[in-house]
Design a protein around this motif. Structure first.
Motif, PDB file in Angstrom:
ATOM      1  N   LEU A   2      60.821 106.506  77.646  1.00  0.00           N
ATOM      2  CA  LEU A   2      61.474 105.203  77.541  1.00  0.00           C
ATOM      3  C   LEU A   2      61.533 104.750  76.076  1.00  0.00           C
ATOM      4  N   ILE A 155      61.274  99.866  67.527  1.00  0.00           N
ATOM      5  CA  ILE A 155      61.046  98.764  68.469  1.00  0.00           C
ATOM      6  C   ILE A 155      59.887  97.871  67.979  1.00  0.00           C
ATOM      7  N   PHE A 156      58.911  98.472  67.336  1.00  0.00           N
ATOM      8  CA  PHE A 156      57.823  97.672  66.777  1.00  0.00           C
ATOM      9  C   PHE A 156      58.276  96.989  65.491  1.00  0.00           C
ATOM     10  N   ARG A 159      60.561  94.115  66.210  1.00  0.00           N
ATOM     11  CA  ARG A 159      60.075  93.255  67.291  1.00  0.00           C
ATOM     12  C   ARG A 159      60.420  91.784  67.081  1.00  0.00           C
ATOM     13  N   GLU A 160      60.083  91.294  65.884  1.00  0.00           N
ATOM     14  CA  GLU A 160      60.304  89.867  65.619  1.00  0.00           C
ATOM     15  C   GLU A 160      61.788  89.515  65.684  1.00  0.00           C
ATOM     16  N   ILE A 162      64.221  91.091  67.330  1.00  0.00           N
ATOM     17  CA  ILE A 162      64.759  91.148  68.697  1.00  0.00           C
ATOM     18  C   ILE A 162      64.291  89.924  69.492  1.00  0.00           C
ATOM     19  N   SER A 163      62.988  89.635  69.399  1.00  0.00           N
ATOM     20  CA  SER A 163      62.476  88.511  70.196  1.00  0.00           C
ATOM     21  C   SER A 163      63.105  87.196  69.750  1.00  0.00           C
ATOM     22  N   LEU A 167      65.007  84.735  72.183  1.00  0.00           N
ATOM     23  CA  LEU A 167      64.456  83.386  72.390  1.00  0.00           C
ATOM     24  C   LEU A 167      65.371  82.289  71.838  1.00  0.00           C
TER      25      LEU A 167
ATOM     26  N   PHE B 451      58.004  96.585  77.807  1.00  0.00           N
ATOM     27  CA  PHE B 451      58.951  95.974  76.870  1.00  0.00           C
ATOM     28  C   PHE B 451      58.527  94.561  76.476  1.00  0.00           C
ATOM     29  N   ILE B 454      55.582  94.752  74.074  1.00  0.00           N
ATOM     30  CA  ILE B 454      55.956  95.141  72.706  1.00  0.00           C
ATOM     31  C   ILE B 454      56.762  94.037  72.023  1.00  0.00           C
ATOM     32  N   LEU B 455      57.731  93.516  72.744  1.00  0.00           N
ATOM     33  CA  LEU B 455      58.687  92.614  72.083  1.00  0.00           C
ATOM     34  C   LEU B 455      58.281  91.147  72.091  1.00  0.00           C
ATOM     35  N   PHE B 456      57.611  90.711  73.133  1.00  0.00           N
ATOM     36  CA  PHE B 456      57.383  89.267  73.255  1.00  0.00           C
ATOM     37  C   PHE B 456      55.914  88.877  73.259  1.00  0.00           C
ATOM     38  N   GLN B 457      55.075  89.727  72.702  1.00  0.00           N
ATOM     39  CA  GLN B 457      53.678  89.291  72.633  1.00  0.00           C
ATOM     40  C   GLN B 457      53.588  88.139  71.639  1.00  0.00           C
TER      41      GLN B 457
END
Lengths: 286, 469
Positions: A2, A155-156, A159-160, A162-163, A167, B451, B454-457
């Motif tokens: 994945l 993805i790491f 992260r910020e 994408i989130s 949001l 997901f 990883i993304l929303f912690q």
């Protein structure tokens, strides 16, 4: 499996995530332009400097600087600027004559390293320098893992971004989270070591070795702010460094700002003209 | 060594590898040493307390069966030691403070508290677990164990040592003595619970903490009533995610050692009444209180008034178990009172089963009861009773919105709605075992968890709330 699929998707789509990523990728091109002047900052610089006007004014002022490389990475402060300059320029022997660092408030203090900072550092530092970075920053076990994860997995690393993108779909999210964060362990990030200027010292050390002229520019904000005396004494302690300040400038009113931090195009024009004059004359206000 | 830290998972990986590599007869030794190491990582000085508790109950439980004539004496000795240690470390300072306050009110000089105890982590959990063993031996439900190493592991098994679930001797001890085979381990199930738990903690609880702390850390007088309500909703989901997350990780980790722990939460916020809530919330504690306090007090067998009294005592002590603070006592009292009120309502009106099963009636009941729970969380979350009172007043007299209300509600919906729908759907399926779940649903949910983790912690890790208890 994945994660691999996600990595592949991000490999092709990451440029669409934010303009910041596109800009980050363009730094390599900036290094190839043989700019004699490099300006580094964050979104205050992105919104605050009109690049065309700056070059035009530098030419009008009859300076030797025909072009300038401008690097503006969102949410960054001294630690990221240090690693950007070190990784892209200093360690590749790309030495500009003049380096300008645009900052505001406490952005010259070394922050406590959290995932956001580590993921950004990971995107600037080459793989072979990761271990040395861990040692230099005396990272703990968790921070080391975060740094490596951010380096090896998009993805790491993103992260910020994408989130935040997701949001932001929530109505009023940005303004709400900004207010809530004030009451979530306020000032923790800088309070632990309130006067830690390690990276300021390091960048000054670097420019002294390379013989670069370094100008620190305190950017205008809607409300004036004072600069820590320690910063001024550190900068004044080096022959290569100068500090100029728009932090208490009366020229800028609420009319010149698009929000609580950033200049609007009119403000940017006004700032760019003054900025070009000041860096040409190398005037220290302090 | 928090469950949501890389350090814990590195520790777990080492223990897991060692556990399955050593000869089977040494597996429990590995777990016991690891458990003590895990606890020492928090504070090695309190390891002595666990050892005292272990030795006391191991010896006294044996004596209970060896000399049945004196079994009452041995039981009281066990209770005195266990509850004495708990009282000393957890409640001594609080009671001295209250006595001083009373003395001050009647004009007598207070005496200074020269003893200041640091609360040993997990003391409330392992103390209740050891007490249950001795009481079960006393009642003849459990036979005393001969191997002290296995008993020491029962008291200190690291996945559930610091925040439960509070296991029963007759369920956990036989599993510890049984030989475990690597081939029988259901890894899918173990990792499912671990991911589920990590999601509940890192994503749900920690993001809800941003909202609830953002509200509760403000000056109460400056808050809008609706914002406080939204902040309290956030706290309701924070504490649920926090505690159920810990329990789920403990269950998942234990599964990988071949040990089954009890489910501690079952979608508590769909409860329509307090009795149902306590069958769904912190099940290991509520069933402990029922078996070792409520029923010995007489339960509901001695008339309605005695039942009410027993409920009130049980819930008050349940509140006090959480901590030495009036806010927890009021929280327990409030739950006792709503239990009584619901029982009285049922007793008086005998609501027909047909009406109860009406979906609309159930939704209204759930909605109403969720808000009662939220009121109790105001006491739980507040620093003092005065603060809780001010918050309630502010909600009543300043019932207005702010520009942030929408943003906060959006955050709650984003993080809570998907997991709530999944949990409700899973609950409705009423699986008797994990294997009844379809692989596709397990995989889909696990991927969602990965997901989101990883993304929303949340940007900053919060300590587990229940560690302080």
């Amino acid at each position: 499996m994945l994660l691999i699929i996600t990595e592949i998707i991000l490999f092709f789509t990451e440029d669409f995530l934010s303009k910041d990523i596109q800009h980050l990728k363009s730094i390599d091109n900036i290094t190839k332009e043989n700019n004699e002047m490099i300006i580094i900052g964050n979104s205050l610089t992105r919104k605050g400097i009109n690049e065309t006007l700056l070059i035009k004014n530098l030419k009008t002022n009859k300076t030797n600087y025909k072009k300038a490389g401008i690097i503006y990475l969102d949410d960054t402060s001294i630690i990221e600027w240090y690693y950007v300059f070190k990784s892209y320029f200093y360690e590749n022997d790309i030495i500009p004559k003049k380096l300008i660092i645009n900052f505001a408030l406490n952005q010259l203090r070394t922050p406590e390293l959290e995932f956001e900072e580590l993921s950004r550092i990971a995107s600037y530092v080459p793989i072979k320098k990761l271990y040395a970075t861990c040692e230099q920053e005396t990272l703990n076990f968790s921070q080391k893992i975060d740094l490596y994860l951010a380096k090896f997995f998009r993805i790491f690393c993103h992260r910020e971004r994408i989130s935040k993108r997701v949001l932001d779909l929530i109505p009023n999210y940005r303004s709400t989270i900004r207010k809530l964060n004030v009451y979530n362990k306020p000032k923790k990030k800088y309070f632990k070591n309130n006067h830690d200027y390690r990276h300021l010292d390091k960048i000054i050390e670097m420019v002294e070795i390379a013989g670069i002229e370094l100008i620190f520019c305190a950017m205008p904000l809607p409300e004036s702010y004072t600069i820590d005396k320690k910063i001024i004494s550190i900068i004044k302690g080096s022959d290569n460094c100068t500090i100029i300040g728009f932090n208490e400038d009366n020229y800028f009113t609420d009319y010149h700002f698009v929000d609580g931090y950033h200049l609007n195009p009119e403000g940017a024009q006004l700032f760019t003209e003054s900025f070009a004059d000041m860096i040409s004359n190398k005037v220290s206000q302090f | 060594m928090l469950f949501n830290s890389y350090l814990f998972w590195s520790f777990f990986f080492c223990v897991f590898t060692l556990y399955w590599l050593v000869p089977k007869k040494f597996q429990n030794t590995v777990l016991l040493i690891s458990s003590y190491a895990f606890y020492s990582f928090w504070d090695w000085r309190f390891l002595g307390l666990i050892i005292i508790s272990t030795l006391t109950d191991f010896i006294l439980a044996k004596k209970i069966t060896v000399s049945p004539k004196n079994k009452n004496t041995y039981l009281y000795m066990s209770l005195t030691v266990n509850l004495g240690v708990l009282a000393l470390f957890k409640y001594f300072g609080f009671f001295i403070e209250q006595i001083n306050h009373l003395l001050y009110l009647i004009g007598i000089n207070s005496f200074s508290n020269i003893l200041h105890f640091v609360l040993p982590i997990g003391i409330s959990f392992y103390t209740f677990q050891t007490i249950s063993y001795t009481v079960d031996v006393y009642r003849g439900i459990t036979k005393p164990i001969n191997n002290i190493l296995n008993f020491a592991l029962y008291v200190s098994f690291f996945p559930q040592l610091v925040a439960g679930p509070i296991e029963r001797s007759y369920k956990l001890l036989p599993q510890l003595t049984k030989v475990k085979n690597f081939k029988n381990i259901n890894f899918t199930e173990g990792f499912y619970f671990i991911l589920y738990g990590l999601f509940m903690k890192i994503v749900l609880a920690d993001n809800m903490a941003i909202v609830s702390n953002g509200i509760y850390n403000q000056n109460i007088e400056s808050l809008m009533g609706v914002d406080i309500i939204v902040g309290t909703y956030a706290f309701a989901f924070q504490i649920y995610g926090d505690f159920s997350g810990y329990s789920l990780i403990a269950i998942g980790v234990s599964k990988l050692f071949g040990i089954d722990l009890m489910r501690n939460f079952k979608v508590p916020y769909i409860s329509t009444n307090p009795s149902e809530f306590w069958r769904r919330w912190h099940i290991s504690l509520s069933s402990w209180l029922k078996d070792y306090l409520y029923i010995p007090l007489g339960g509901n067998k001695a008339g309605i008034k005695i039942t009410y009294k027993n409920l009130l005592i049980t819930m008050l002590l349940g509140g006090l178990w959480h901590g030495a603070n009036w806010t927890f006592i009021f929280w327990g009292l409030f739950h006792g009172l709503i239990l009584i009120a619901y029982k009285a309502y049922d007793y008086k009106f005998k609501v027909k089963l047909l009406v109860r099963r009406n979906p609309l009636y159930q939704i209204l009941q759930t909605f109403f009861f969720f808000h009662l729970i939220c009121i109790s969380w105001i006491f739980f979350r507040s620093e003092t009773i005065i603060d809780a009172y001010k918050i309630l007043i502010q909600i009543l007299y300043n019932f207005s919105f702010s520009s942030d209300t929408l943003g906060m509600m959006g955050m709650i919906l984003f993080f809570v709605a998907p997991i709530f729908v999944y949990e409700y759907w899973d609950e409705r399926k009423n699986h008797s075992s994990f294997n009844e779940r379809s692989l596709s649903s397990v995989m889909l949910f696990s991927n969602y968890c990965i997901f989101m983790i990883i993304l929303f912690q949340a940007p900053t890790f919060q300590e587990f709330i229940y560690f302080q208890f």
